[in-house]
Design a protein around this motif. Structure first.
Motif, PDB file in Angstrom:
ATOM      1  N   ARG A  94      -1.437  65.348 -53.777  1.00 20.54           N
ATOM      2  CA  ARG A  94      -2.315  64.797 -52.732  1.00 20.54           C
ATOM      3  C   ARG A  94      -2.609  65.834 -51.657  1.00 20.54           C
ATOM      4  O   ARG A  94      -3.740  65.927 -51.156  1.00 20.54           O
TER       5      ARG A  94
ATOM      6  N   THR B 144       0.723  61.187 -47.297  1.00 17.34           N
ATOM      7  CA  THR B 144      -0.068  61.839 -48.337  1.00 17.34           C
ATOM      8  C   THR B 144      -1.108  60.905 -48.961  1.00 17.34           C
ATOM      9  O   THR B 144      -2.137  61.377 -49.439  1.00 17.34           O
ATOM     10  N   GLU B 145      -0.853  59.600 -48.935  1.00 19.88           N
ATOM     11  CA  GLU B 145      -1.850  58.645 -49.455  1.00 19.88           C
ATOM     12  C   GLU B 145      -3.087  58.575 -48.583  1.00 19.88           C
ATOM     13  O   GLU B 145      -4.157  58.216 -49.061  1.00 19.88           O
TER      14      GLU B 145
ATOM     15  N   ASN C 222      -6.413  62.236 -46.919  1.00 22.37           N
ATOM     16  CA  ASN C 222      -7.776  62.517 -47.361  1.00 22.37           C
ATOM     17  C   ASN C 222      -8.823  61.675 -46.633  1.00 22.37           C
ATOM     18  O   ASN C 222     -10.014  61.970 -46.701  1.00 22.37           O
TER      19      ASN C 222
END
Length: 188
Positions: A120, A75-76, A79
């Motif tokens: 996230r 999730t970090e 993006n």
């Protein structure tokens, strides 16, 4: 198998279900390779990262629990994924997470998924919705956002706004999914 050997093996992965399944089963049977595969996924400017994404989509479709120890790193970094062939499977994995989290059957994702992970995923899915992405990531993101909107009441308002704004400019596939999502939101 070293990370370099795994990276080289990914050269043999293609769009065929047979190849993606073969390498997904290799990872499922050898979960110690998973950290390296995830690391390759996040080499976001490398085209091999797309092949890692294809394999991970199949891995997590078969066994989503394998993602649990890597929720933070996944999730970090989601993006940062920007190559079209990698965005679609990442969006699909986000949808798997949301479906598992909201499943009526108890599962480990319901216990392990933290608020920060959800935030996230939500942020990434909204990015997919407003950016110039293809229909598949938008469709998976719509569904993911719809599901998380059951928990975060502001999501449905934002999602409806984006769908209404973009509806006329989108493909028939987008419109079909959007109509279903809007219908589901109105039911609630």
């Amino acid at each position: 198998m070293t990370k370099e050997q795994l990276y080289n093996e990914l050269n043999y992965v293609n769009h065929t279900r047979e190849k993606r399944s073969y390498y997904a089963n290799l990872i499922i049977n050898n979960p110690e390779f998973l950290p390296d595969l995830i690391e390759i996924l996040f080499m976001v400017d490398d085209k091999i990262s797309c092949r890692a994404a294809w394999v991970l989509e199949f891995v997590f479709n078969e066994n989503l629990d394998l993602l649990l120890p890597y929720l933070d790193v996944f999730t970090e970094n989601i993006n940062k994924v920007h190559l079209d062939p990698a965005v679609r499977p990442v969006a699909k994995i986000c949808e798997y997470v949301a479906k598992a989290y909201f499943s009526k059957q108890e599962n480990n994702m319901q216990v392990k998924l933290k608020t920060i992970h959800k935030e996230r995923i939500i942020e990434t899915c909204f990015d997919y919705m407003i950016n110039d992405e293809k229909i598949a990531p938008k469709a998976y993101s719509m569904n993911t956002l719809y599901l998380f909107g059951k928990e975060f009441d502001w999501i449905h308002r934002e999602l409806v706004t984006i769908i209404d704004r973009d509806f006329q400019m989108q493909s028939s596939g987008f419109k079909a999914r959007a109509k279903q999502i809007l219908k589901n939101i109105k039911k609630q």
